[in-house]
Design a protein around this motif. Structure first.
Motif, PDB file in Angstrom:
ATOM      1  N   SER A 167       0.816  -1.219   0.000  1.00 41.74           N
ATOM      2  CA  SER A 167       0.000   0.000   0.000  1.00 41.74           C
ATOM      3  C   SER A 167       0.848   1.268   0.000  1.00 41.74           C
ATOM      4  O   SER A 167       0.349   2.354  -0.308  1.00 41.74           O
ATOM      5  CB  SER A 167      -0.938   0.008   1.212  1.00 41.74           C
ATOM      6  N   LYS A 223      -6.941  -4.749   0.158  1.00 38.59           N
ATOM      7  CA  LYS A 223      -8.361  -4.834   0.506  1.00 38.59           C
ATOM      8  C   LYS A 223      -8.688  -4.132   1.821  1.00 38.59           C
ATOM      9  O   LYS A 223      -9.850  -3.806   2.073  1.00 38.59           O
ATOM     10  CB  LYS A 223      -8.791  -6.298   0.588  1.00 38.59           C
ATOM     11  N   ASN A 224      -7.692  -3.901   2.635  1.00 40.20           N
ATOM     12  CA  ASN A 224      -7.903  -3.246   3.921  1.00 40.20           C
ATOM     13  C   ASN A 224      -8.477  -1.844   3.702  1.00 40.20           C
ATOM     14  O   ASN A 224      -7.847  -1.005   3.033  1.00 40.20           O
ATOM     15  CB  ASN A 224      -6.575  -3.161   4.673  1.00 40.20           C
ATOM     16  N   PRO A 225      -9.667  -1.546   4.243  1.00 37.69           N
ATOM     17  CA  PRO A 225     -10.305  -0.242   4.004  1.00 37.69           C
ATOM     18  C   PRO A 225      -9.433   0.940   4.435  1.00 37.69           C
ATOM     19  O   PRO A 225      -9.427   1.978   3.759  1.00 37.69           O
ATOM     20  CB  PRO A 225     -11.589  -0.318   4.842  1.00 37.69           C
ATOM     21  N   GLU A 226      -8.693   0.797   5.531  1.00 35.66           N
ATOM     22  CA  GLU A 226      -7.842   1.886   5.996  1.00 35.66           C
ATOM     23  C   GLU A 226      -6.706   2.151   5.017  1.00 35.66           C
ATOM     24  O   GLU A 226      -6.362   3.312   4.746  1.00 35.66           O
ATOM     25  CB  GLU A 226      -7.294   1.570   7.387  1.00 35.66           C
ATOM     26  N   LEU A 272      -6.715   1.447   1.803  1.00 40.43           N
ATOM     27  CA  LEU A 272      -7.314   2.015   0.596  1.00 40.43           C
ATOM     28  C   LEU A 272      -7.639   3.495   0.792  1.00 40.43           C
ATOM     29  O   LEU A 272      -7.415   4.317  -0.104  1.00 40.43           O
ATOM     30  CB  LEU A 272      -8.572   1.239   0.219  1.00 40.43           C
ATOM     31  N   ALA A 273      -8.134   3.827   1.988  1.00 39.57           N
ATOM     32  CA  ALA A 273      -8.458   5.229   2.284  1.00 39.57           C
ATOM     33  C   ALA A 273      -7.204   6.093   2.299  1.00 39.57           C
ATOM     34  O   ALA A 273      -7.211   7.232   1.823  1.00 39.57           O
ATOM     35  CB  ALA A 273      -9.185   5.316   3.623  1.00 39.57           C
ATOM     36  N   ASP A 274      -6.110   5.547   2.824  1.00 40.20           N
ATOM     37  CA  ASP A 274      -4.841   6.281   2.838  1.00 40.20           C
ATOM     38  C   ASP A 274      -4.363   6.577   1.420  1.00 40.20           C
ATOM     39  O   ASP A 274      -3.903   7.687   1.123  1.00 40.20           O
ATOM     40  CB  ASP A 274      -3.773   5.486   3.593  1.00 40.20           C
ATOM     41  N   GLN A 317      -6.225   6.732  -1.247  1.00 37.81           N
ATOM     42  CA  GLN A 317      -7.162   7.686  -1.842  1.00 37.81           C
ATOM     43  C   GLN A 317      -6.875   9.107  -1.365  1.00 37.81           C
ATOM     44  O   GLN A 317      -6.914  10.057  -2.154  1.00 37.81           O
ATOM     45  CB  GLN A 317      -8.593   7.280  -1.481  1.00 37.81           C
ATOM     46  N   LEU A 360      -6.069   3.122  -6.280  1.00 36.85           N
ATOM     47  CA  LEU A 360      -6.336   2.203  -5.176  1.00 36.85           C
ATOM     48  C   LEU A 360      -5.354   1.031  -5.161  1.00 36.85           C
ATOM     49  O   LEU A 360      -4.975   0.542  -4.096  1.00 36.85           O
ATOM     50  CB  LEU A 360      -7.775   1.691  -5.248  1.00 36.85           C
TER      51      LEU A 360
END
Length: 230
Positions: free
Chosen positions: A44, A66-69, A71-73, A75, A81
Motif C-alpha cells: 500500500s 483490501k484493507n479499508p484503511e 485504501l483510504a490512505d 485515496q 487504489l
C-alpha cells in the motif's frame, strides 16, 4: 553517481533454512495472516510492484489491497487504489489465461524488444504499457535503464516481490535499497528448493552488506527490516 530511479524495497517470506518454496516450486503460502497483512501494508506504500513471470505463473494472481484503511490512505494521497503491477519477462512468454489478467489492477510489462513482440501476439491488450529495456545482446533486460524509465513515468517507490532470479539481477546492479524479510517457522530443505537470491551468486568480497533497522517477533514469525549499504 546517484541515478534518478525509484526507491526500492524487496519483500520476502522465507523458511528458517532460507527457502522461498519447496523442491517442487509450489506457490509459497507458509506465511501467516500477520505476514499477509504486513505484505499488504508494504504494498500500500508503493507506486508499483515488480515480480518475475515465473512468480506470476506460480501464484497466477497478485495480492490486492483490501484493507479499508489502507485504501483510504491511498485515496487521500490521490494514488490509484492498487499500485501498478509490473511483470518482468525478457522472453515475453506469459500465459494470457492467468487469473491475474482478470484482476482489477493496472498492469505493465517490462521486457526486451523480442519479448515485446512475443507478448503482443499472445497477450493482446492485457498490458496497459510495455517498457522495453534491452541490454546489448537484446535477450536480457537492462534494469538500470528500466528503472530510469519507471522514474520518468512517475513511480517513486517500487516493491520487489520475487523471485530469486529477479532479486539476483537487481542486487547485481545495486538496485535494491531496503529488504523486509519474514522468517517463518518451518524447514523445507533440498538443494533444488529456490532461495531468495538465485543466479550465480557473489563472492565474499562482492557480498551485499546489510544494516539491520528493526526486528520484531510476532507469534512464531520474525520480521526483519534491512537497509542495503550502497
Amino acid at each position: 553517481m546517484t541515478i534518478k530511479r525509484p526507491q526500492t524495497v524487496a519483500i520476502l517470506a522465507i523458511t528458517v533454512d532460507g527457502k522461498i518454496a519447496d523442491n517442487q516450486r509450489h506457490p509459497a503460502r507458509f506465511g501467516s495472516d500477520t505476514d499477509k497483512a504486513h505484505l499488504e501494508k508494504q504494498i500500500s506504500l508503493v507506486d508499483g510492484v515488480l515480480f518475475g513471470a515465473a512468480t506470476l505463473a506460480a501464484y497466477q494472481t497478485t495480492l490486492l489491497i483490501k484493507n479499508p484503511e489502507l485504501l483510504a490512505d491511498r485515496q487521500q494521497q490521490k494514488k490509484p487504489l492498487q499500485p501498478i503491477n509490473i511483470v518482468v519477462s525478457g522472453s515475453g512468454k506469459i500465459n494470457p489465461n492467468l487469473r491475474f489478467f482478470s484482476q482489477e489492477v493496472p498492469r505493465w510489462l517490462l521486457t526486451t524488444m523480442p519479448g515485446s513482440i512475443v507478448a503482443k501476439k499472445s497477450n493482446h491488450q492485457a498490458f496497459e504499457k510495455t517498457i522495453i529495456a534491452d541490454s546489448k545482446d537484446l535477450k536480457k533486460i537492462d534494469f538500470i535503464k528500466a528503472f530510469l524509465v519507471l522514474k520518468e513515468l512517475g513511480l517513486n517507490k517500487v516493491a520487489i516481490l520475487g523471485g530469486g532470479e529477479l532479486l539476483a539481477s537487481l542486487l547485481e546492479v545495486n538496485l535494491i535499497d531496503e529488504l523486509w524479510l519474514t522468517i517463518c517457522p518451518l524447514i523445507l530443505g533440498g538443494t533444488t528448493s529456490p532461495t531468495p537470491v538465485e543466479g550465480l551468486g557473489f563472492s565474499y568480497d562482492q557480498a551485499k552488506r546489510l544494516q539491520l533497522l528493526t526486528v520484531e517477533s510476532i507469534d512464531q514469525e520474525i520480521f526483519l527490516h534491512y537497509r542495503l549499504h550502497s
